[in-house]
Design a protein around this motif. Structure first.
Motif, PDB file in Angstrom:
ATOM      1  N   LYS A  27       8.118  10.229  -1.347  1.00 38.80           N
ATOM      2  CA  LYS A  27       9.452  10.835  -1.425  1.00 38.80           C
ATOM      3  C   LYS A  27       9.959  11.227  -0.035  1.00 38.80           C
ATOM      4  CE  LYS A  27       9.080  12.673  -6.091  1.00 38.80           C
ATOM      5  NZ  LYS A  27       8.984  13.901  -6.889  1.00 38.80           N
ATOM      6  N   SER A  28       9.065  11.776   0.772  1.00 36.62           N
ATOM      7  CA  SER A  28       9.449  12.177   2.123  1.00 36.62           C
ATOM      8  C   SER A  28       9.828  10.977   2.972  1.00 36.62           C
ATOM      9  CB  SER A  28       8.309  12.942   2.789  1.00 36.62           C
ATOM     10  OG  SER A  28       8.058  14.144   2.100  1.00 36.62           O
ATOM     11  N   LEU A  29       9.050   9.921   2.884  1.00 37.11           N
ATOM     12  CA  LEU A  29       9.327   8.721   3.671  1.00 37.11           C
ATOM     13  C   LEU A  29      10.672   8.100   3.293  1.00 37.11           C
ATOM     14  CD1 LEU A  29       5.826   6.988   3.812  1.00 37.11           C
ATOM     15  CD2 LEU A  29       7.049   8.064   5.699  1.00 37.11           C
ATOM     16  N   MET A  30      11.024   8.120   2.032  1.00 34.10           N
ATOM     17  CA  MET A  30      12.286   7.516   1.591  1.00 34.10           C
ATOM     18  C   MET A  30      13.509   8.212   2.187  1.00 34.10           C
ATOM     19  SD  MET A  30      11.682   4.815   0.003  1.00 34.10           S
ATOM     20  CE  MET A  30      13.331   4.452  -0.545  1.00 34.10           C
ATOM     21  N   LYS A  31      13.352   9.426   2.642  1.00 36.17           N
ATOM     22  CA  LYS A  31      14.465  10.171   3.240  1.00 36.17           C
ATOM     23  C   LYS A  31      14.728   9.783   4.688  1.00 36.17           C
ATOM     24  CE  LYS A  31      13.661  14.156   0.293  1.00 36.17           C
ATOM     25  NZ  LYS A  31      13.292  15.580   0.254  1.00 36.17           N
ATOM     26  N   LEU A  32      13.829   9.024   5.278  1.00 39.20           N
ATOM     27  CA  LEU A  32      13.925   8.685   6.696  1.00 39.20           C
ATOM     28  C   LEU A  32      14.581   7.328   6.913  1.00 39.20           C
ATOM     29  CD1 LEU A  32      10.292   9.722   7.705  1.00 39.20           C
ATOM     30  CD2 LEU A  32      12.385  11.090   7.901  1.00 39.20           C
ATOM     31  N   ASP A  33      15.139   7.126   8.108  1.00 38.06           N
ATOM     32  CA  ASP A  33      15.668   5.809   8.445  1.00 38.06           C
ATOM     33  C   ASP A  33      14.470   4.862   8.631  1.00 38.06           C
ATOM     34  OD1 ASP A  33      14.961   5.415  11.380  1.00 38.06           O
ATOM     35  OD2 ASP A  33      16.134   7.251  11.542  1.00 38.06           O
ATOM     36  N   PRO A  34      14.685   3.553   8.552  1.00 44.84           N
ATOM     37  CA  PRO A  34      13.562   2.603   8.576  1.00 44.84           C
ATOM     38  C   PRO A  34      12.630   2.747   9.789  1.00 44.84           C
ATOM     39  CG  PRO A  34      15.544   1.493   7.874  1.00 44.84           C
ATOM     40  CD  PRO A  34      15.955   2.874   8.304  1.00 44.84           C
ATOM     41  N   LEU A  93      -3.828   7.985  23.332  1.00 46.14           N
ATOM     42  CA  LEU A  93      -4.026   6.976  22.296  1.00 46.14           C
ATOM     43  C   LEU A  93      -3.007   5.867  22.470  1.00 46.14           C
ATOM     44  CD1 LEU A  93      -5.458   6.427  19.451  1.00 46.14           C
ATOM     45  CD2 LEU A  93      -3.407   7.442  18.458  1.00 46.14           C
ATOM     46  N   THR A  94      -3.453   4.642  22.332  1.00 43.22           N
ATOM     47  CA  THR A  94      -2.538   3.512  22.212  1.00 43.22           C
ATOM     48  C   THR A  94      -2.831   2.862  20.875  1.00 43.22           C
ATOM     49  OG1 THR A  94      -4.039   1.977  23.313  1.00 43.22           O
ATOM     50  CG2 THR A  94      -2.431   3.085  24.698  1.00 43.22           C
ATOM     51  N   PHE A  95      -1.789   2.359  20.231  1.00 42.66           N
ATOM     52  CA  PHE A  95      -2.012   1.682  18.952  1.00 42.66           C
ATOM     53  C   PHE A  95      -0.951   0.643  18.660  1.00 42.66           C
ATOM     54  CE2 PHE A  95       0.512   5.375  17.404  1.00 42.66           C
ATOM     55  CZ  PHE A  95       1.444   4.747  16.590  1.00 42.66           C
ATOM     56  N   GLU A  96      -1.323  -0.248  17.763  1.00 38.60           N
ATOM     57  CA  GLU A  96      -0.393  -1.218  17.195  1.00 38.60           C
ATOM     58  C   GLU A  96      -0.566  -1.137  15.694  1.00 38.60           C
ATOM     59  OE1 GLU A  96       0.532  -5.102  19.048  1.00 38.60           O
ATOM     60  OE2 GLU A  96      -0.249  -5.886  17.142  1.00 38.60           O
ATOM     61  N   CYS A  97       0.533  -1.055  14.991  1.00 36.45           N
ATOM     62  CA  CYS A  97       0.517  -0.841  13.551  1.00 36.45           C
ATOM     63  C   CYS A  97       1.530  -1.779  12.889  1.00 36.45           C
ATOM     64  CB  CYS A  97       0.879   0.619  13.284  1.00 36.45           C
ATOM     65  SG  CYS A  97       1.069   1.068  11.550  1.00 36.45           S
ATOM     66  N   THR A  98       1.078  -2.501  11.894  1.00 36.90           N
ATOM     67  CA  THR A  98       1.948  -3.393  11.136  1.00 36.90           C
ATOM     68  C   THR A  98       2.300  -2.713   9.821  1.00 36.90           C
ATOM     69  OG1 THR A  98       0.848  -5.304  12.099  1.00 36.90           O
ATOM     70  CG2 THR A  98       2.177  -5.699  10.124  1.00 36.90           C
ATOM     71  N   VAL A  99       3.594  -2.693   9.504  1.00 40.90           N
ATOM     72  CA  VAL A  99       4.055  -2.037   8.280  1.00 40.90           C
ATOM     73  C   VAL A  99       4.620  -3.048   7.294  1.00 40.90           C
ATOM     74  CG1 VAL A  99       4.537   0.171   9.414  1.00 40.90           C
ATOM     75  CG2 VAL A  99       6.343  -1.535   9.247  1.00 40.90           C
ATOM     76  N   SER A 100       4.706  -2.602   6.030  1.00 40.93           N
ATOM     77  CA  SER A 100       5.287  -3.441   4.978  1.00 40.93           C
ATOM     78  C   SER A 100       6.776  -3.638   5.245  1.00 40.93           C
ATOM     79  CB  SER A 100       5.072  -2.784   3.616  1.00 40.93           C
ATOM     80  OG  SER A 100       5.680  -1.505   3.585  1.00 40.93           O
ATOM     81  N   GLU A 101       7.367  -4.575   4.546  1.00 42.18           N
ATOM     82  CA  GLU A 101       8.783  -4.904   4.739  1.00 42.18           C
ATOM     83  C   GLU A 101       9.694  -3.701   4.512  1.00 42.18           C
ATOM     84  OE1 GLU A 101      11.961  -7.869   2.664  1.00 42.18           O
ATOM     85  OE2 GLU A 101       9.983  -8.697   3.083  1.00 42.18           O
ATOM     86  N   ASP A 102       9.323  -2.813   3.587  1.00 39.25           N
ATOM     87  CA  ASP A 102      10.131  -1.617   3.318  1.00 39.25           C
ATOM     88  C   ASP A 102       9.719  -0.418   4.176  1.00 39.25           C
ATOM     89  OD1 ASP A 102       7.722  -0.882   2.135  1.00 39.25           O
ATOM     90  OD2 ASP A 102       8.558  -0.597   0.130  1.00 39.25           O
ATOM     91  N   GLN A 103       8.779  -0.610   5.081  1.00 42.49           N
ATOM     92  CA  GLN A 103       8.256   0.410   5.995  1.00 42.49           C
ATOM     93  C   GLN A 103       7.586   1.583   5.267  1.00 42.49           C
ATOM     94  OE1 GLN A 103      11.881  -0.062   6.289  1.00 42.49           O
ATOM     95  NE2 GLN A 103      11.408  -1.910   7.409  1.00 42.49           N
ATOM     96  N   MET A 104       7.209   1.403   4.021  1.00 42.49           N
ATOM     97  CA  MET A 104       6.598   2.475   3.244  1.00 42.49           C
ATOM     98  C   MET A 104       5.087   2.545   3.413  1.00 42.49           C
ATOM     99  SD  MET A 104       8.894   4.252   1.707  1.00 42.49           S
ATOM    100  CE  MET A 104       7.960   5.091   0.457  1.00 42.49           C
TER     101      MET A 104
END
Length: 129
Positions: A27-34, A93-104
Motif C-alpha cells: 500500500k505504501s509503495l503504491m502511493k509513490l511515483d515509479p 555501499l554500491t548496488f545494482e537492483c532490477t525491479v519488476s515492470e510495475d516497480q513493486m
C-alpha cells in the motif's frame, strides 16, 4: 511523504507481522511515483540481501542516496553512493537492483559493501546514530 517512508521502515525492520508487513509495504509503495517506488523496493530487497552476510545480520537501514543520487533507468536502480547501517555503524555501499515492470518488487540485488563511514562525517551526509 514521511508517513509513507515510516510505514516502509516499520515493515522492513519487522515491526509488523509478515502478512501485515507485506500488505502495508505494498500500500505504501503504491502511493509513490515509479522512480521512488523502485528505490524503495530496492531498499527492502537490499536489507534482506545484505542481512544474509553475518557481518551485517543486524542491518536496519539502507540509504540509496547518501553520497550520490541513485539512478533509475528502465528497470534498474544503480546506486554508487549508498550506505547501510549495522550495529550502529554506517558503511559505504554500491548496488545494482532490477525491479519488476510495475516497480513493486525487486527481482535481483547485487552489492558491494565498502569501508566504514567515519561518524564525524555522518551529519554532513544526512546519516544518524
Amino acid at each position: 511523504m514521511k508517513i509513507v517512508h515510516l510505514a516502509i521502515a516499520i515493515a522492513l525492520v519487522g515491526g509488523l507481522s509478515t502478512a501485515a508487513s507485506a500488505g502495508s509495504l505494498e500500500k505504501s509503495l503504491m502511493k509513490l511515483d515509479p522512480e521512488e517506488r523502485a528505490h524503495q523496493a530496492c531498499v527492502a530487497k537490499g536489507l534482506e540481501t545484505v542481512r544474509r552476510d553475518k557481518r551485517f545480520a543486524r542491518a536496519d537501514r539502507l540509504m540509496p542516496d547518501t553520497f550520490k543520487r541513485a539512478r533509475f533507468s528502465g528497470s534498474v536502480v544503480t546506486a554508487k553512493g549508498a550506505a547501510v547501517r549495522a550495529n550502529n555503524h554506517w558503511y559505504a555501499l554500491t548496488f545494482e537492483c532490477t525491479v519488476s515492470e510495475d516497480q513493486m518488487k525487486a527481482l535481483a540485488f547485487t552489492y558491494v559493501v565498502g569501508d566504514e563511514i567515519p561518524p564525524d562525517t555522518w551529519e554532513q551526509v544526512g546519516l544518524w546514530r
